[in-house]
Every structure is written in structure tokens, then in C-alpha cells.
Design a protein around this motif. Structure first.
Motif, PDB file in Angstrom:
ATOM      1  N   SER A 255     -22.870   8.356  -1.363  1.00 55.70           N
ATOM      2  CA  SER A 255     -21.865   7.360  -1.721  1.00 55.70           C
ATOM      3  C   SER A 255     -20.526   8.030  -1.989  1.00 55.70           C
ATOM      4  N   ASN A 256     -19.471   7.517  -1.341  1.00 54.66           N
ATOM      5  CA  ASN A 256     -18.112   8.044  -1.539  1.00 54.66           C
ATOM      6  C   ASN A 256     -17.205   6.972  -2.115  1.00 54.66           C
ATOM      7  N   ARG A 257     -16.303   7.410  -2.971  1.00 58.88           N
ATOM      8  CA  ARG A 257     -15.212   6.533  -3.390  1.00 58.88           C
ATOM      9  C   ARG A 257     -14.205   6.408  -2.251  1.00 58.88           C
ATOM     10  N   ASP A 258     -13.366   5.371  -2.329  1.00 63.28           N
ATOM     11  CA  ASP A 258     -12.288   5.242  -1.367  1.00 63.28           C
ATOM     12  C   ASP A 258     -11.204   6.264  -1.708  1.00 63.28           C
ATOM     13  N   THR A 259     -10.299   6.506  -0.781  1.00 67.46           N
ATOM     14  CA  THR A 259      -9.238   7.493  -1.004  1.00 67.46           C
ATOM     15  C   THR A 259      -8.329   7.122  -2.169  1.00 67.46           C
ATOM     16  N   ASP A 260      -8.271   5.823  -2.511  1.00 68.46           N
ATOM     17  CA  ASP A 260      -7.436   5.404  -3.647  1.00 68.46           C
ATOM     18  C   ASP A 260      -8.186   5.465  -4.967  1.00 68.46           C
ATOM     19  N   GLY A 261      -9.440   5.964  -4.931  1.00 71.70           N
ATOM     20  CA  GLY A 261     -10.236   6.090  -6.144  1.00 71.70           C
ATOM     21  C   GLY A 261     -11.089   4.886  -6.454  1.00 71.70           C
ATOM     22  N   GLY A 262     -10.909   3.809  -5.711  1.00 71.22           N
ATOM     23  CA  GLY A 262     -11.687   2.602  -5.937  1.00 71.22           C
ATOM     24  C   GLY A 262     -13.014   2.640  -5.201  1.00 71.22           C
ATOM     25  N   PRO A 263     -13.775   1.525  -5.270  1.00 74.48           N
ATOM     26  CA  PRO A 263     -15.052   1.484  -4.547  1.00 74.48           C
ATOM     27  C   PRO A 263     -14.825   1.609  -3.047  1.00 74.48           C
ATOM     28  N   GLY A 264     -15.828   2.118  -2.365  1.00 73.76           N
ATOM     29  CA  GLY A 264     -15.704   2.350  -0.936  1.00 73.76           C
ATOM     30  C   GLY A 264     -15.441   1.080  -0.147  1.00 73.76           C
TER      31      GLY A 264
END
Length: 336
Positions: free
Chosen positions: A265-274
Motif C-alpha cells: 500500500s502506497n500513499r499518494d504523492t500529496d500524502g493523502g490516500p492512494g
């Protein structure tokens, strides 16, 4: 080297597979099964490596490798313990149901002990008794250990990782809440997991393996449509040596124990959920996570769990685009 087990009895028949996954050669004269090789790894591994060089050179009684003929590399194992190394996944699940996440989750791994008396092969169907149970894929990595002494440190644990595998840790999401409410963990909600055709040694991972994490995308498809490509090296709070040390805190681990990473699982580049791949994100490795993101953003999930006839594929490619473990390719069917 790459090792696989042809379907044969309960524990399979050990073969060595070429690096490009096109050819194979029998290895039962070295060890009849993969478990037998792991039980005497110091002696057997060098012999299997020589056999690997042989098959890659096209020498000996080489035959075409067919994943359809394969069981899980370990058709059954003495132990299967699955962690939850990607705390982003845990945080999303708890956030969606409005639950606080204890700070200890960032320092103390979650882990459950799953059933290991029989795994699904890479092309075996997923037998589902009832669609209402909420069948889900979970694309994960796993390490196969040698004998691990009780109380090892992560540094010491790193010396006991013999093989690596790719996993579909099937989950029945709608059965999980009731089981967890009993305070006694998973059982019915965790049916048989499936593993990709081959198990590999660390040298097959090259520079993408840093000793604790594999820095490659975890690729998944549902019904032929791209579903996920998160990088397994990103957002992995607990690396494999840490997971092994956690499992061995109060007990020794026998050769052939499988320790899973949990859902990639990765976060989105903006730090939010993927975000979904269609929206420019890296997608997900399980349906539960996209449903949690939908709940957080829209108040309710809209993506359905797997239905009869749905097909799941999972794979990891190296930097040249070559499959490392082979592909998991399964269809959900009505359990007989």
C-alpha cells in the motif's frame, strides 16, 4: 536461482526453473521437495544453484516450464504468519470506520497466523462458498526462512531469509468484523492463500532488493483491467528482518516458515490516500482499500468485492520487464 513445485502428492515435486521462466529441470535427486531442500539448505542450496546453471545453459533433460502444472512452491508449510508492514493500509481501514489508530502500530508490527496445511497453486481457482462473504485479493510479498532461533534481532534475522515469494492472501472481508469482535483473531475469514509459480533467492532480485525491502511495483489486474502498481519498497514501515524478529520473539521458527508482508500500500504523492490508476495514482493491492478510500471521500463504498467468474492476476517484473516469480492468475468459482 528459481525453484518451483510440480503438482505431485501433498508436497509437490521439486524442479529448478530458468531465469526467464521458460525452461525447467527435475531436481528430485537433490531433494524430493522444496521443504526437504529447506531442511538441509546449507548442503542443498549449492547443489540446486549448479542445477540452475545447468538449466539456464540448456544442459541435461530440460523441459518447457508450464505454470499450469505448478502447485505453490511450498504446497503446504509448517508455518504461515502474515504481517501488516504497510501501516498506510491499516490507517485507511481504521480511518474509514472512524477508529483511532494506536501509536504503537507504527512501532510494533501486526501479525496473524494463517492456515498453512494447504495453499492454492498459482493458476488454481479461488473456491468461494458465498459471494456475500466479501471475497478480496491481497497482493503481497513473502520470505521463506531457514531455522530461526528465538529472540533474534532484525540484524540476525536477515541471515535467515532463504527464499522470496509472491502471494495472493485471499480474504473474506464481510466475515472479518464478526471474528475480530470475538477478540480471538482471524480464522474463517482467511481461507487458503495462493503463491506465484516460483520462489527465488535474493540474487534474482538484483539491486532492487536492499536487504529488507524490494523496490519494485506490485502489479495486479481484475478482469484484465489494471488495478494496482504500488511500489513494494515505498511506505513499508517494517522490513522483512523486522517482521521475522517479531515472529521469533517468543518462539523459534522452523525451516520453511513463511512470513508475509501484508497488503502492499502506497500513499499518494500529496500524502493523502492512494488514487486509482485511472486517476493518475498507483492504485491498490486489495479491494478493501479502494472501498475505504471511497468511504473517506464519499461517505460510502461503491466498488464491489469479487464475484463468481472474476479473474485476479498478480505479478512483479524486474527492471527489464521480465517476470520474477511468474504470474498468479486465478478465477473465483463457486465452492463445491
Amino acid at each position: 536461482m528459481k525453484l518451483a513445485s510440480l503438482k505431485h502428492g501433498r508436497d509437490g515435486k521439486l524442479i529448478v526453473v530458468s531465469k526467464d521462466l521458460t525452461k525447467a529441470i527435475d531436481a528430485t535427486d537433490i531433494a524430493p521437495t522444496l521443504q526437504a531442500a529447506l531442511d538441509d539448505w546449507v548442503v542443498k542450496a549449492p547443489l540446486l544453484k549448479k542445477r540452475c546453471e545447468q538449466v539456464c545453459a540448456g544442459e541435461g533433460e530440460v523441459f518447457d516450464f508450464n505454470p499450469e502444472d505448478c502447485a505453490s512452491p511450498l504446497p503446504r508449510a509448517y508455518q504461515w504468519a502474515d504481517g501488516s508492514a504497510y501501516v498506510n493500509h491499516v490507517q485507511l481501514v481504521r480511518q474509514a470506520r472512524g477508529a483511532e489508530m494506536p501509536e504503537t502500530f507504527w512501532s510494533d508490527p501486526l501479525m496473524y497466523q494463517g492456515g498453512s496445511d494447504g495453499f492454492l497453486g498459482p493458476r488454481d481457482p479461488i473456491p468461494l462458498g458465498d459471494e456475500a462473504w466479501g471475497c478480496d485479493l491481497e497482493a503481497e510479498l513473502a520470505v521463506v526462512t531457514g531455522d530461526v532461533p528465538q529472540g533474534v534481532t532484525p540484524e540476525e534475522a536477515s541471515q535467515h531469509m532463504n527464499l522470496f515469494m509472491l502471494v495472493n492472501d485471499v480474504s473474506l472481508r464481510n466475515l472479518i468484523p464478526g471474528e475480530l469482535a470475538k477478540g480471538f483473531g482471524f480464522f474463517q475469514s482467511k481461507p487458503a492463500s495462493a503463491f506465484a509459480p516460483v520462489a527465488v533467492t535474493a540474487d534474482e532480485l538484483g539491486a532492487t532488493w536492499d536487504g529488507g525491502r524490494l523496490h519494485l511495483p506490485m502489479l495486479s489486474w481484475i478482469n484484465g483491467q489494471p488495478f494496482g502498481k504500488p511500489n513494494a519498497g515505498n511506505d513499508m514501515t517494517f522490513d522483512f528482518p523486522t517482521l521475522i524478529a517479531h515472529a521469533a520473539k517468543t518462539r523459534s521458527l522452523g525451516a520453511g516458515s513463511i512470513i508475509g508482508s501484508g497488503t502492499i500500500s502506497n500513499r499518494d504523492t500529496d500524502g493523502g490516500p492512494g488514487k486509482p490508476i485511472a486517476d493518475g495514482g498507483v492504485g491498490y493491492s486489495c479491494l478493501a482499500e479502494v472501498r475505504m478510500v471511497e468511504t473517506i471521500l464519499d461517505g460510502a463504498p461503491k466498488t464491489e468485492f469479487l464475484k463468481y467468474g472474476d479473474r485476479v492476476e498478480i505479478e512483479v517484473n524486474d527492471l527489464k520487464g521480465q517476470s520474477i516469480f511468474g504470474r498468479i492468475n486465478q478465477t473465483v468459482v463457486k465452492a463445491s
